[in-house]
Design a protein around this motif. Structure first.
Motif, PDB file in Angstrom:
ATOM      1  N   UNK A   7       0.648  -1.028   0.015  1.00 35.89           N
ATOM      2  CA  UNK A   7      -0.308   0.246   0.071  1.00 35.89           C
ATOM      3  C   UNK A   7       0.852   1.359   0.397  1.00 35.89           C
ATOM      4  N   UNK A   8       2.131   1.181   0.862  1.00 36.65           N
ATOM      5  CA  UNK A   8       2.754   2.565   0.923  1.00 36.65           C
ATOM      6  C   UNK A   8       3.850   2.609  -0.442  1.00 36.65           C
ATOM      7  N   UNK A   9       3.904   1.724  -0.586  1.00 32.28           N
ATOM      8  CA  UNK A   9       4.627   1.496  -2.169  1.00 32.28           C
ATOM      9  C   UNK A   9       3.777   2.302  -3.614  1.00 32.28           C
ATOM     10  N   UNK A  10       2.153   1.824  -3.293  1.00 34.93           N
ATOM     11  CA  UNK A  10       1.391   2.607  -4.588  1.00 34.93           C
ATOM     12  C   UNK A  10       0.148   2.922  -3.880  1.00 34.93           C
ATOM     13  N   UNK A  11       0.071   3.833  -3.299  1.00 36.03           N
ATOM     14  CA  UNK A  11      -1.558   4.306  -2.577  1.00 36.03           C
ATOM     15  C   UNK A  11      -2.635   3.960  -3.858  1.00 36.03           C
ATOM     16  N   UNK A  12      -2.267   5.018  -4.565  1.00 34.44           N
ATOM     17  CA  UNK A  12      -2.737   5.397  -5.764  1.00 34.44           C
ATOM     18  C   UNK A  12      -3.367   3.750  -6.430  1.00 34.44           C
ATOM     19  N   UNK A  13      -2.719   2.646  -7.069  1.00 33.37           N
ATOM     20  CA  UNK A  13      -3.109   1.403  -7.253  1.00 33.37           C
ATOM     21  C   UNK A  13      -3.999   1.062  -6.802  1.00 33.37           C
ATOM     22  N   UNK A  14      -3.996   1.530  -5.047  1.00 34.90           N
ATOM     23  CA  UNK A  14      -4.546  -0.001  -4.164  1.00 34.90           C
ATOM     24  C   UNK A  14      -5.819   0.759  -3.888  1.00 34.90           C
ATOM     25  N   UNK A  15      -6.112   2.486  -4.510  1.00 35.76           N
ATOM     26  CA  UNK A  15      -7.655   2.510  -4.239  1.00 35.76           C
ATOM     27  C   UNK A  15      -8.095   2.453  -5.876  1.00 35.76           C
ATOM     28  N   UNK A  16      -7.058   3.185  -6.809  1.00 33.86           N
ATOM     29  CA  UNK A  16      -7.850   2.005  -8.072  1.00 33.86           C
ATOM     30  C   UNK A  16      -8.318   0.761  -8.444  1.00 33.86           C
ATOM     31  N   UNK A  17      -7.616  -0.075  -7.202  1.00 28.88           N
ATOM     32  CA  UNK A  17      -8.247  -1.359  -7.396  1.00 28.88           C
ATOM     33  C   UNK A  17      -9.346  -1.688  -6.501  1.00 28.88           C
ATOM     34  N   UNK A  18     -10.125  -0.379  -4.779  1.00 32.83           N
ATOM     35  CA  UNK A  18     -11.247  -0.314  -4.369  1.00 32.83           C
ATOM     36  C   UNK A  18     -11.807   0.154  -5.614  1.00 32.83           C
ATOM     37  N   UNK A  19     -11.800   1.627  -6.475  1.00 32.84           N
ATOM     38  CA  UNK A  19     -13.109   1.814  -7.251  1.00 32.84           C
ATOM     39  C   UNK A  19     -13.405   1.465  -8.413  1.00 32.84           C
ATOM     40  N   UNK A  20     -12.160  -0.186  -8.699  1.00 33.18           N
ATOM     41  CA  UNK A  20     -12.986  -1.199  -9.569  1.00 33.18           C
ATOM     42  C   UNK A  20     -14.549  -1.884  -8.673  1.00 33.18           C
ATOM     43  N   UNK A  21     -14.262  -1.741  -7.541  1.00 31.11           N
ATOM     44  CA  UNK A  21     -15.428  -2.176  -6.758  1.00 31.11           C
ATOM     45  C   UNK A  21     -15.941  -1.122  -6.399  1.00 31.11           C
ATOM     46  N   UNK A  22     -16.355  -0.608  -7.045  1.00 32.29           N
ATOM     47  CA  UNK A  22     -16.805   0.821  -6.411  1.00 32.29           C
ATOM     48  C   UNK A  22     -16.558   1.276  -5.292  1.00 32.29           C
ATOM     49  N   UNK A  23     -15.653   1.219  -4.521  1.00 31.71           N
ATOM     50  CA  UNK A  23     -15.929   1.819  -3.257  1.00 31.71           C
ATOM     51  C   UNK A  23     -14.787   3.468  -2.958  1.00 31.71           C
ATOM     52  N   UNK A  24     -14.873   3.626  -2.166  1.00 31.44           N
ATOM     53  CA  UNK A  24     -14.141   4.921  -1.893  1.00 31.44           C
ATOM     54  C   UNK A  24     -12.847   4.758  -1.606  1.00 31.44           C
ATOM     55  N   UNK A  25     -11.594   5.688  -2.026  1.00 36.93           N
ATOM     56  CA  UNK A  25     -10.086   5.715  -1.870  1.00 36.93           C
ATOM     57  C   UNK A  25      -9.656   5.854  -0.246  1.00 36.93           C
ATOM     58  N   UNK A  26      -9.116   4.932   0.562  1.00 33.84           N
ATOM     59  CA  UNK A  26      -8.927   4.764   2.206  1.00 33.84           C
ATOM     60  C   UNK A  26      -7.083   4.804   2.181  1.00 33.84           C
ATOM     61  N   UNK A  27      -6.495   5.119   1.056  1.00 31.29           N
ATOM     62  CA  UNK A  27      -5.744   4.403   1.262  1.00 31.29           C
ATOM     63  C   UNK A  27      -4.978   5.621   2.123  1.00 31.29           C
ATOM     64  N   UNK A  28      -4.885   6.835   1.700  1.00 34.41           N
ATOM     65  CA  UNK A  28      -4.380   7.746   2.219  1.00 34.41           C
ATOM     66  C   UNK A  28      -5.052   8.155   4.073  1.00 34.41           C
ATOM     67  N   UNK A  29      -6.283   7.685   4.616  1.00 31.76           N
ATOM     68  CA  UNK A  29      -6.820   7.021   5.384  1.00 31.76           C
ATOM     69  C   UNK A  29      -5.653   6.786   6.147  1.00 31.76           C
ATOM     70  N   UNK A  30      -5.169   4.649   5.640  1.00 34.94           N
ATOM     71  CA  UNK A  30      -4.433   4.533   6.016  1.00 34.94           C
ATOM     72  C   UNK A  30      -3.305   4.479   6.701  1.00 34.94           C
ATOM     73  N   UNK A  31      -2.441   5.102   5.846  1.00 40.02           N
ATOM     74  CA  UNK A  31      -1.080   5.633   6.040  1.00 40.02           C
ATOM     75  C   UNK A  31      -1.135   6.636   7.237  1.00 40.02           C
ATOM     76  N   UNK A  32      -2.004   7.548   7.015  1.00 47.36           N
ATOM     77  CA  UNK A  32      -2.199   8.381   7.835  1.00 47.36           C
ATOM     78  C   UNK A  32      -1.609   7.569   9.455  1.00 47.36           C
ATOM     79  N   UNK A  33      -2.441   7.008   9.741  1.00 51.04           N
ATOM     80  CA  UNK A  33      -2.696   6.059  10.838  1.00 51.04           C
ATOM     81  C   UNK A  33      -1.703   5.879  11.054  1.00 51.04           C
TER      82      UNK A  33
END
Length: 427
Positions: A7-33
């Motif tokens: 996730x750290x290496x490619x947060x945009x790619x992680x969120x793009x995968x979630x978007x394929x399932x119709x989900x909102x991005x979460x990488x920024x929140x998880x990485x901030x935590x």
């Protein structure tokens, strides 16, 4: 479970995968935590280093009969700050874990886009729906009309009296046919497909359910007991969880297991769907297949497993089609899924009868299941796959409806007759 390093290496790619399932991005929140947790741990380590140094200073001062009050006061303050930092780090870690554990698996690149089952792609079809010279009945019409000592062989009314809605009681020839199906499937998978027959508990602990991605996501769709055990929704759970926490030798792979077990599902959210008949039950039997492989073997194993399930339908001479599920219809734990849909003439529809999924390392990470690869110094996460081979109740439906006769009898498919004592027809 997801790898934070990926996730750290490619947060945009992680969120793009979630978007394929119709989900909102979460990488920024998880990485901030995660960043806040690591900062708290770094501060904790720094204070621990200072506290260790203080302990030596205090010891030296006391040996020299000096006054160490200032140092001792600082040590007390450091201990309080460390306790607060440790609590903070644990809280952030739990929050990050809670955010990650409810996120679905990343989809395989070959999964087609689409919001729901209408976008699933037909890969193949085997057989053609039979042209009946009469209007075919649905399975419950056939089963309720068949009598055993004056009682229906497929009895929903008595089952409701015993247990409530979405249960069935089978008698006589129909009960025997269901048993024959389960035994036939097991024999096929063990003797011809190389799976190891396994008898599994149908009550499992929370760790087994969590490791196989059923908790916390599907808690409301599962039954549990007051002592913390869960009734299995499928034998996938105990079969896959047999490797929980293990480090396997590469020589054991691929590992293939099969089991015929009872399955239990609360069917939460399915009110009004398939109310008549056996399509959607709280309790049912299923023959499950589970494979454990090295990462580079799982794609080929997925195809092999799906073919094993297809073979059951081909031997029963039931038309089916294989569907590649789209992004919006792929299950929570799956990276890629093939559904097999059998033709059900009573409904004039294709109905799911098997689902074969490659979860890749998603479940293995949750249950810390690894193997020692010859070319790797550290153990590597395994890949796990699961598939229905098949759901017994739904196969019973398909057999009864596809092999029915105009007089309401059901011809026993030739491959099942040895399991039925040579019986050729249910009257």
């Amino acid at each position: 479970m997801h790898d934070l390093r990926t996730l750290r290496a490619d947060p945009a790619g992680f969120d793009a995968d979630l978007a394929r399932r119709g989900m909102e991005p979460v990488a920024e929140r998880v990485l901030t935590l995660d960043e806040e947790r690591r900062a708290a741990q770094t501060a904790l380590q720094e204070k621990q280093t200072r506290r260790n140094a203080l302990a030596k200073e205090i010891g030296t001062i006391k040996r020299n009969k000096g006054d160490s009050a200032v140092q001792e006061s600082e040590a007390i303050r450091l201990r309080e700050e460390m306790e607060a930092l440790e609590s903070r780090a644990q809280s952030l870690d739990a929050e990050a874990k809670a955010a990650l554990e409810i996120l679905p698996n990343r989809l395989d690149a070959s999964v087609p886009a689409g919001p729901d089952e209408t976008a699933n792609v037909q890969v193949k079809q085997w057989g053609e729906p039979k042209a009946f010279s009469f209007t075919p009945k649905q399975h419950f019409e056939l089963g309720e009309a068949m009598q055993q000592n004056g009682q229906p062989q497929m009895d929903f009314a008595t089952a409701t009296k015993l247990s409530g809605a979405r249960f069935v009681l089978l008698r006589g020839g129909v009960a025997r046919l269901a048993r024959a199906l389960g035994q036939f499937m097991l024999d096929l998978h063990v003797n011809e497909h190389g799976y190891t027959e396994t008898q599994v508990p149908v009550l499992v602990n929370e760790a087994a359910m969590y490791g196989t991605d059923k908790l916390p996501k599907f808690a409301d769709q599962s039954f549990h007991t007051d002592d913390g055990r869960w009734l299995v929704p499928t034998a996938e759970v105990p079969l896959t969880a047999t490797i929980m926490g293990d480090i396997l030798d590469a020589s054991l792979l691929p590992m293939r297991m099969t089991a015929l077990s009872l399955c239990f599902r609360s069917e939460a959210g399915s009110a009004g769907r398939d109310v008549r008949g056996m399509l959607r039950q709280h309790q049912f039997e299923k023959v499950e297949m589970v494979s454990v492989t090295a990462p580079d073997e799982s794609e080929a194993e997925h195809e092999r497993m799906t073919r094993c399930a297809e073979k059951v339908l081909e031997l029963l001479e039931i038309p089916y089609r294989r569907m590649l599920l789209c992004a919006g219809d792929t299950g929570f734990g799956a990276a890629k899924t093939f559904d097999l849909e059998a033709w059900v003439p009573g409904q004039q529809a294709w109905r799911e009868i098997s689902s074969c999924s490659n979860t890749k390392d998603f479940q293995a990470r949750r249950m810390n299941a690894r193997y020692r690869a010859p070319d790797q110094k550290a153990p590597v996460f395994l890949h796990t796959l699961n598939g229905s081979g098949l759901a017994v109740g739904r196969t019973l439906i398909a057999v009864m409806e596809n092999w029915q006769n105009e007089d309401g009898s059901v011809t026993v498919p030739p491959v099942l007759r040895p399991y039925m004592g040579g019986l050729e027809r249910l009257e």
